[in-house]
Design a protein around this motif. Structure first.
Motif, PDB file in Angstrom:
ATOM      1  N   ARG A   2       0.840  -1.196   0.000  1.00 11.74           N
ATOM      2  CA  ARG A   2       0.000   0.000   0.000  1.00 11.74           C
ATOM      3  C   ARG A   2       0.881   1.253   0.000  1.00 11.74           C
ATOM      4  O   ARG A   2       2.010   1.223   0.475  1.00 11.74           O
ATOM      5  CB  ARG A   2      -0.934  -0.033   1.205  1.00 11.74           C
ATOM      6  CG  ARG A   2      -1.907  -1.225   1.106  1.00 11.74           C
ATOM      7  CD  ARG A   2      -2.882  -1.274   2.215  1.00 11.74           C
ATOM      8  NE  ARG A   2      -2.197  -1.615   3.467  1.00 11.74           N
ATOM      9  CZ  ARG A   2      -2.788  -1.680   4.629  1.00 11.74           C
ATOM     10  NH1 ARG A   2      -4.057  -1.438   4.752  1.00 11.74           N
ATOM     11  NH2 ARG A   2      -2.105  -1.988   5.715  1.00 11.74           N
ATOM     12  N   PRO A   3       0.376   2.378  -0.503  1.00 15.24           N
ATOM     13  CA  PRO A   3       1.210   3.561  -0.709  1.00 15.24           C
ATOM     14  C   PRO A   3       1.883   4.128   0.544  1.00 15.24           C
ATOM     15  O   PRO A   3       2.974   4.660   0.468  1.00 15.24           O
ATOM     16  CB  PRO A   3       0.247   4.594  -1.287  1.00 15.24           C
ATOM     17  CG  PRO A   3      -0.987   3.894  -1.639  1.00 15.24           C
ATOM     18  CD  PRO A   3      -0.964   2.561  -0.981  1.00 15.24           C
ATOM     19  N   LEU A   4       1.248   4.028   1.698  1.00 20.66           N
ATOM     20  CA  LEU A   4       1.809   4.622   2.922  1.00 20.66           C
ATOM     21  C   LEU A   4       2.325   3.575   3.904  1.00 20.66           C
ATOM     22  O   LEU A   4       2.425   3.830   5.102  1.00 20.66           O
ATOM     23  CB  LEU A   4       0.758   5.505   3.605  1.00 20.66           C
ATOM     24  CG  LEU A   4       0.250   6.688   2.793  1.00 20.66           C
ATOM     25  CD1 LEU A   4      -0.805   7.451   3.576  1.00 20.66           C
ATOM     26  CD2 LEU A   4       1.389   7.600   2.399  1.00 20.66           C
ATOM     27  N   VAL A   7       5.071   4.583   6.439  1.00 16.25           N
ATOM     28  CA  VAL A   7       4.860   5.875   7.092  1.00 16.25           C
ATOM     29  C   VAL A   7       4.236   5.655   8.465  1.00 16.25           C
ATOM     30  O   VAL A   7       3.324   4.845   8.614  1.00 16.25           O
ATOM     31  CB  VAL A   7       3.940   6.778   6.228  1.00 16.25           C
ATOM     32  CG1 VAL A   7       3.609   8.067   6.943  1.00 16.25           C
ATOM     33  CG2 VAL A   7       4.580   7.046   4.886  1.00 16.25           C
ATOM     34  N   ARG A   8       4.729   6.376   9.463  1.00 17.38           N
ATOM     35  CA  ARG A   8       4.144   6.338  10.804  1.00 17.38           C
ATOM     36  C   ARG A   8       3.524   7.703  11.093  1.00 17.38           C
ATOM     37  O   ARG A   8       4.158   8.728  10.931  1.00 17.38           O
ATOM     38  CB  ARG A   8       5.184   6.018  11.856  1.00 17.38           C
ATOM     39  CG  ARG A   8       4.586   6.079  13.271  1.00 17.38           C
ATOM     40  CD  ARG A   8       5.464   5.470  14.298  1.00 17.38           C
ATOM     41  NE  ARG A   8       5.390   4.021  14.110  1.00 17.38           N
ATOM     42  CZ  ARG A   8       6.329   3.180  14.508  1.00 17.38           C
ATOM     43  NH1 ARG A   8       7.396   3.623  15.105  1.00 17.38           N
ATOM     44  NH2 ARG A   8       6.201   1.886  14.303  1.00 17.38           N
ATOM     45  N   ILE A   9       2.254   7.707  11.539  1.00 19.08           N
ATOM     46  CA  ILE A   9       1.510   8.917  11.854  1.00 19.08           C
ATOM     47  C   ILE A   9       1.276   8.955  13.360  1.00 19.08           C
ATOM     48  O   ILE A   9       0.840   7.973  13.946  1.00 19.08           O
ATOM     49  CB  ILE A   9       0.129   8.926  11.148  1.00 19.08           C
ATOM     50  CG1 ILE A   9       0.264   8.730   9.644  1.00 19.08           C
ATOM     51  CG2 ILE A   9      -0.667  10.167  11.500  1.00 19.08           C
ATOM     52  CD1 ILE A   9       0.875   9.861   8.909  1.00 19.08           C
ATOM     53  N   ILE A  10       1.559  10.090  13.980  1.00 16.29           N
ATOM     54  CA  ILE A  10       1.203  10.296  15.386  1.00 16.29           C
ATOM     55  C   ILE A  10      -0.026  11.193  15.383  1.00 16.29           C
ATOM     56  O   ILE A  10       0.046  12.359  14.988  1.00 16.29           O
ATOM     57  CB  ILE A  10       2.354  10.925  16.184  1.00 16.29           C
ATOM     58  CG1 ILE A  10       3.548   9.979  16.175  1.00 16.29           C
ATOM     59  CG2 ILE A  10       1.905  11.237  17.609  1.00 16.29           C
ATOM     60  CD1 ILE A  10       4.780  10.526  16.826  1.00 16.29           C
ATOM     61  N   GLY A  29      -2.261   2.269   4.485  1.00  9.50           N
ATOM     62  CA  GLY A  29      -1.117   1.508   4.948  1.00  9.50           C
ATOM     63  C   GLY A  29      -0.291   2.150   6.041  1.00  9.50           C
ATOM     64  O   GLY A  29       0.647   1.535   6.542  1.00  9.50           O
ATOM     65  N   ALA A  30      -0.587   3.388   6.423  1.00 15.40           N
ATOM     66  CA  ALA A  30       0.197   4.065   7.453  1.00 15.40           C
ATOM     67  C   ALA A  30      -0.017   3.401   8.821  1.00 15.40           C
ATOM     68  O   ALA A  30      -1.087   2.880   9.116  1.00 15.40           O
ATOM     69  CB  ALA A  30      -0.194   5.535   7.544  1.00 15.40           C
ATOM     70  N   ASP A  31       1.017   3.428   9.628  1.00 13.23           N
ATOM     71  CA  ASP A  31       0.940   2.956  11.008  1.00 13.23           C
ATOM     72  C   ASP A  31       0.542   4.163  11.851  1.00 13.23           C
ATOM     73  O   ASP A  31       1.325   5.088  12.035  1.00 13.23           O
ATOM     74  CB  ASP A  31       2.306   2.421  11.442  1.00 13.23           C
ATOM     75  CG  ASP A  31       2.322   1.920  12.859  1.00 13.23           C
ATOM     76  OD1 ASP A  31       1.243   1.597  13.401  1.00 13.23           O
ATOM     77  OD2 ASP A  31       3.417   1.853  13.437  1.00 13.23           O
ATOM     78  N   VAL A  32      -0.704   4.181  12.347  1.00 16.82           N
ATOM     79  CA  VAL A  32      -1.241   5.337  13.057  1.00 16.82           C
ATOM     80  C   VAL A  32      -1.206   5.077  14.556  1.00 16.82           C
ATOM     81  O   VAL A  32      -1.786   4.110  15.044  1.00 16.82           O
ATOM     82  CB  VAL A  32      -2.678   5.661  12.594  1.00 16.82           C
ATOM     83  CG1 VAL A  32      -3.237   6.847  13.353  1.00 16.82           C
ATOM     84  CG2 VAL A  32      -2.703   5.923  11.098  1.00 16.82           C
ATOM     85  N   LEU A  33      -0.530   5.950  15.270  1.00 15.75           N
ATOM     86  CA  LEU A  33      -0.454   5.891  16.728  1.00 15.75           C
ATOM     87  C   LEU A  33      -1.285   7.035  17.277  1.00 15.75           C
ATOM     88  O   LEU A  33      -0.958   8.204  17.079  1.00 15.75           O
ATOM     89  CB  LEU A  33       0.997   6.019  17.191  1.00 15.75           C
ATOM     90  CG  LEU A  33       1.210   6.089  18.699  1.00 15.75           C
ATOM     91  CD1 LEU A  33       0.787   4.782  19.356  1.00 15.75           C
ATOM     92  CD2 LEU A  33       2.654   6.393  19.002  1.00 15.75           C
ATOM     93  N   LYS A  34      -2.387   6.708  17.944  1.00 14.93           N
ATOM     94  CA  LYS A  34      -3.296   7.729  18.461  1.00 14.93           C
ATOM     95  C   LYS A  34      -2.931   8.066  19.900  1.00 14.93           C
ATOM     96  O   LYS A  34      -2.855   7.194  20.753  1.00 14.93           O
ATOM     97  CB  LYS A  34      -4.734   7.253  18.378  1.00 14.93           C
ATOM     98  CG  LYS A  34      -5.707   8.312  18.817  1.00 14.93           C
ATOM     99  CD  LYS A  34      -7.128   7.895  18.578  1.00 14.93           C
ATOM    100  CE  LYS A  34      -8.038   9.016  19.024  1.00 14.93           C
ATOM    101  NZ  LYS A  34      -9.417   8.671  18.906  1.00 14.93           N
ATOM    102  N   ILE A  35      -2.736   9.354  20.175  1.00 16.46           N
ATOM    103  CA  ILE A  35      -2.441   9.842  21.515  1.00 16.46           C
ATOM    104  C   ILE A  35      -3.734  10.417  22.088  1.00 16.46           C
ATOM    105  O   ILE A  35      -4.370  11.263  21.462  1.00 16.46           O
ATOM    106  CB  ILE A  35      -1.354  10.950  21.477  1.00 16.46           C
ATOM    107  CG1 ILE A  35      -0.122  10.466  20.735  1.00 16.46           C
ATOM    108  CG2 ILE A  35      -1.048  11.427  22.885  1.00 16.46           C
ATOM    109  CD1 ILE A  35       0.594   9.317  21.373  1.00 16.46           C
ATOM    110  N   GLU A  36      -4.127   9.952  23.273  1.00 16.30           N
ATOM    111  CA  GLU A  36      -5.365  10.413  23.902  1.00 16.30           C
ATOM    112  C   GLU A  36      -5.077  11.077  25.239  1.00 16.30           C
ATOM    113  O   GLU A  36      -4.067  10.797  25.878  1.00 16.30           O
ATOM    114  CB  GLU A  36      -6.317   9.242  24.122  1.00 16.30           C
ATOM    115  CG  GLU A  36      -6.787   8.600  22.841  1.00 16.30           C
ATOM    116  CD  GLU A  36      -7.784   7.490  23.083  1.00 16.30           C
ATOM    117  OE1 GLU A  36      -7.871   6.989  24.219  1.00 16.30           O
ATOM    118  OE2 GLU A  36      -8.480   7.123  22.140  1.00 16.30           O
ATOM    119  N   GLU A  37      -5.990  11.914  25.657  1.00 15.38           N
ATOM    120  CA  GLU A  37      -5.919  12.585  26.952  1.00 15.38           C
ATOM    121  C   GLU A  37      -6.104  11.543  28.055  1.00 15.38           C
ATOM    122  O   GLU A  37      -7.151  10.918  28.159  1.00 15.38           O
ATOM    123  CB  GLU A  37      -7.001  13.656  27.037  1.00 15.38           C
ATOM    124  CG  GLU A  37      -7.175  14.281  28.395  1.00 15.38           C
ATOM    125  CD  GLU A  37      -5.940  15.030  28.870  1.00 15.38           C
ATOM    126  OE1 GLU A  37      -5.587  14.849  30.049  1.00 15.38           O
ATOM    127  OE2 GLU A  37      -5.340  15.755  28.074  1.00 15.38           O
TER     128      GLU A  37
END
Length: 67
Positions: A2-4, A7-10, A29-37
């Motif tokens: 996949r195109p991304l 890529v890692r996304i915060i 395809g990006a690896d997404v890391l979600k930061i929460e309160e």
């Protein structure tokens, strides 16, 4: 591939446009890391009535990559 895939996304975002965009990046395809309160329990979609369940559709659909 996949195109991304390399890529890692915060993702530092709240309910709405942020998670909507992040889920599309994850679909590409990006690896997404979600930061929460940590003090509020996370995304606003989890604790606003009438959808106060952690697995409610209002939270699960726009943020499906983090479940």
């Amino acid at each position: 591939m996949r195109p991304l895939e390399d890529v890692r996304i915060i993702a530092v975002e709240q309910y709405g446009a942020g998670p909507f965009g992040s889920v599309h990046l994850a679909d590409l395809g990006a690896d997404v890391l979600k930061i929460e309160e940590p003090t509020s329990g996370g995304d606003v979609g989890r604790y606003v009535p009438p959808t106060s369940s952690p697995t409610c559709a209002a939270f699960a659909l726009p943020a499906r990559f983090s479940m």
